[in-house]
Design a protein around this motif. Sequence first.
Motif, mmCIF file in Angstrom:
data_model
loop_
_atom_site.group_PDB
_atom_site.id
_atom_site.type_symbol
_atom_site.label_atom_id
_atom_site.label_comp_id
_atom_site.label_asym_id
_atom_site.label_seq_id
_atom_site.Cartn_x
_atom_site.Cartn_y
_atom_site.Cartn_z
ATOM 1 N N ALA A 337 0.833 -1.205 0.000
ATOM 2 C CA ALA A 337 0.000 0.000 0.000
ATOM 3 C C ALA A 337 0.868 1.255 0.000
ATOM 4 O O ALA A 337 0.597 2.222 -0.734
ATOM 5 N N PHE A 338 1.930 1.247 0.802
ATOM 6 C CA PHE A 338 2.822 2.409 0.870
ATOM 7 C C PHE A 338 3.509 2.650 -0.477
ATOM 8 O O PHE A 338 3.511 3.765 -1.009
ATOM 9 N N GLY A 339 4.103 1.598 -1.046
ATOM 10 C CA GLY A 339 4.821 1.746 -2.308
ATOM 11 C C GLY A 339 3.927 2.168 -3.451
ATOM 12 O O GLY A 339 4.284 3.060 -4.248
ATOM 13 N N GLN A 340 2.734 1.573 -3.548
ATOM 14 C CA GLN A 340 1.816 1.942 -4.620
ATOM 15 C C GLN A 340 1.287 3.364 -4.454
ATOM 16 O O GLN A 340 1.080 4.077 -5.436
ATOM 17 N N ALA A 341 1.064 3.776 -3.200
ATOM 18 C CA ALA A 341 0.565 5.132 -2.951
ATOM 19 C C ALA A 341 1.571 6.171 -3.433
ATOM 20 O O ALA A 341 1.204 7.187 -4.040
ATOM 21 N N VAL A 342 2.854 5.930 -3.172
ATOM 22 C CA VAL A 342 3.902 6.847 -3.638
ATOM 23 C C VAL A 342 3.885 6.927 -5.168
ATOM 24 O O VAL A 342 3.936 8.025 -5.749
ATOM 25 N N CYS A 343 3.797 5.769 -5.822
ATOM 26 C CA CYS A 343 3.770 5.736 -7.291
ATOM 27 C C CYS A 343 2.549 6.462 -7.840
ATOM 28 O O CYS A 343 2.655 7.244 -8.802
ATOM 29 N N ALA A 344 1.378 6.203 -7.255
ATOM 30 C CA ALA A 344 0.151 6.833 -7.732
ATOM 31 C C ALA A 344 0.212 8.350 -7.588
ATOM 32 O O ALA A 344 -0.240 9.100 -8.473
ATOM 33 N N LEU A 345 0.766 8.827 -6.493
ATOM 34 C CA LEU A 345 0.869 10.270 -6.265
ATOM 35 C C LEU A 345 1.802 10.915 -7.295
ATOM 36 O O LEU A 345 1.489 11.982 -7.847
ATOM 37 N N ILE A 346 2.923 10.287 -7.566
ATOM 38 C CA ILE A 346 3.859 10.826 -8.554
ATOM 39 C C ILE A 346 3.231 10.853 -9.938
ATOM 40 O O ILE A 346 3.339 11.847 -10.674
ATOM 41 N N VAL A 347 2.550 9.776 -10.318
ATOM 42 C CA VAL A 347 1.888 9.723 -11.627
ATOM 43 C C VAL A 347 0.842 10.827 -11.746
ATOM 44 O O VAL A 347 0.742 11.507 -12.776
ATOM 45 N N ALA A 348 0.066 11.037 -10.684
ATOM 46 C CA ALA A 348 -0.982 12.056 -10.716
ATOM 47 C C ALA A 348 -0.405 13.457 -10.857
ATOM 48 O O ALA A 348 -0.823 14.238 -11.728
ATOM 49 N N VAL A 349 0.554 13.804 -10.022
ATOM 50 C CA VAL A 349 1.106 15.165 -9.995
ATOM 51 C C VAL A 349 1.914 15.461 -11.255
ATOM 52 O O VAL A 349 1.711 16.477 -11.933
ATOM 53 N N VAL A 350 2.850 14.551 -11.584
ATOM 54 C CA VAL A 350 3.681 14.765 -12.771
ATOM 55 C C VAL A 350 2.846 14.703 -14.041
ATOM 56 O O VAL A 350 3.015 15.526 -14.952
ATOM 57 N N GLY A 351 1.924 13.738 -14.106
ATOM 58 C CA GLY A 351 1.085 13.617 -15.292
ATOM 59 C C GLY A 351 0.222 14.841 -15.519
ATOM 60 O O GLY A 351 0.099 15.346 -16.643
ATOM 61 N N HIS A 352 -0.378 15.347 -14.446
ATOM 62 C CA HIS A 352 -1.263 16.513 -14.574
ATOM 63 C C HIS A 352 -0.500 17.764 -14.998
ATOM 64 O O HIS A 352 -1.006 18.591 -15.756
ATOM 65 N N SER A 353 0.737 17.892 -14.529
ATOM 66 C CA SER A 353 1.486 19.132 -14.780
ATOM 67 C C SER A 353 2.330 19.099 -16.051
ATOM 68 O O SER A 353 2.738 20.157 -16.536
ATOM 69 N N THR A 354 2.578 17.926 -16.601
ATOM 70 C CA THR A 354 3.498 17.868 -17.746
ATOM 71 C C THR A 354 2.933 17.207 -19.004
ATOM 72 O O THR A 354 3.419 17.500 -20.096
ATOM 73 N N LEU A 355 1.947 16.309 -18.890
ATOM 74 C CA LEU A 355 1.475 15.592 -20.069
ATOM 75 C C LEU A 355 0.664 16.492 -20.998
ATOM 76 O O LEU A 355 -0.050 17.397 -20.554
#
Length: 502
Positions: A337-355
């Motif tokens: 849960a911890f590892g996936q949460a970190v990945c999901a947060l990075i995908v959301a923030v980076v994806g929203h701001s750069t894609l």
Amino acid sequence: MAKDVPTSRRAVLLAIFIAFGFLFGYDMGVISGCLIMPDFIRRFGQEGTDGVYYLSSSRQSIIVSLLSAGGAIAQAFTSDRLGRRGSILFWSAIFTVGVAIQTGTTYSVVQLVIGRYIAGLGVGSLSAIVPLYNGETAPKAIRGTILVIYQVQIISGIFLSYLFELGSHTINSSASWRVPIGLQMVWGIILLSGMFFLPESPRHLLGTGRGEEARKVIAELNGVPEDNPLVIEIVEELDFAIRAENEGGKATWLECFSTRNALWRRTMNGMMLQFIQQLNGQNFYYYYGDTFFQSAGAGLSPYIIQTVLGAVSVVGTLPALYFIETWGRRKSLLLGAFGQAVCALIVAVVGHSTLAPTGTLTSALTARNRAGGDVVITFAIFQVFIFGTTWGPTPWVYLGESFPLRVRPKSIALGSATSTNVTFSLFGIGPMIMLVFFGMLVFGYIYVYFAIPETKGLTLEEVDELYRSGIAPWRSAGWRPSEKHYHQEVHEKRASDSVEEA
């Protein structure tokens, strides 16, 4: 309790074959690829005003999500009446019929949906029976590993469906989708025929008064003679536990939520783990990864993207065969849960701001878009890998080992139904949807910490005692069963029965 002998070749081969339930994974994976095949769209889609055929979001949602929860519930009625083995035979046949209906359709979306529904009944039932059967037949020392094999087979099924569609999607006819869908009949027939050579669950045999058969199966699964002390002791303990469970008469669905032996906690835990598992974010990548990664500048065809995800999932699941018995259930879930949460947060923030916006041509992507896309793809792959190692298999392991024989089919059915009934439609939603999954993973971490006890290394009967003890889940890793007291009860009961017979 005497230790189970974890060297039974028969037990391992049995579990590997019964986990041929990669039917579940194959069925889930194969339909997503069909949705973007031109021939499939022409036959089952709608004609637009420009004369081009398309599959509407609502129609795609109906076709994709029609894995019936009804099957998971229905198996609870057949697993006791027909036995675990007989029930697997029955639902394998139902699944095969459903696949035949799908494969035989030409232009009728109604026939396709009916076939999906019937096959879904079989898949839903098998998804509940397989962990039930494996949990009751596997020696405790390897039960966690055996149950992980079920998840390995699910992921392998998804990957295999992607490989077939990678090869068939270029065929300019109905064979492009009929071949990968029709192949499911082969898997169903193999499972159907193989079950004739596998034994019934020893717990079910004892529960229905077939003690001699149960002793023979236990001896085979543990790799020892029938007169071995291990077999005698296991039979005595199972028999004692079954008698105690059956004193109250026939179990009802309501009993799954009773306070007796903390059954309500165990049922809710099984259902909640399945619910959280389905909203980890991996299904978003499986179903909508092609569109998502296109906007990330992957530059690959949807079929290649699917195949890469499937391969990562398979590789990620293999370490779970080791970690499930070394880390245990709780640590696997917490770290996952911890590892996936970190990945999901990075995908959301980076994806929203750069894609770039969906539909942007690859040639129009900026250096910032591409750099952000690389980060998004990398952490998406990490998340899928971590899921395969932790949250993919562990909820199924927990579901298969948490309930007493009396309510086991019904409680497992409720957990499996929760898994198959969690569907969602996310068309048109960008990277920020990952924040929803991030929130679910944070909730999952908190829930596991406060609600899920450690069951590694315990027999199914000792899991009962664990829950009755009332120990806090965060302290349960060090809990040990009152072995001496339990055996005293068994032998006292046996002595009492001998006196009565005399």
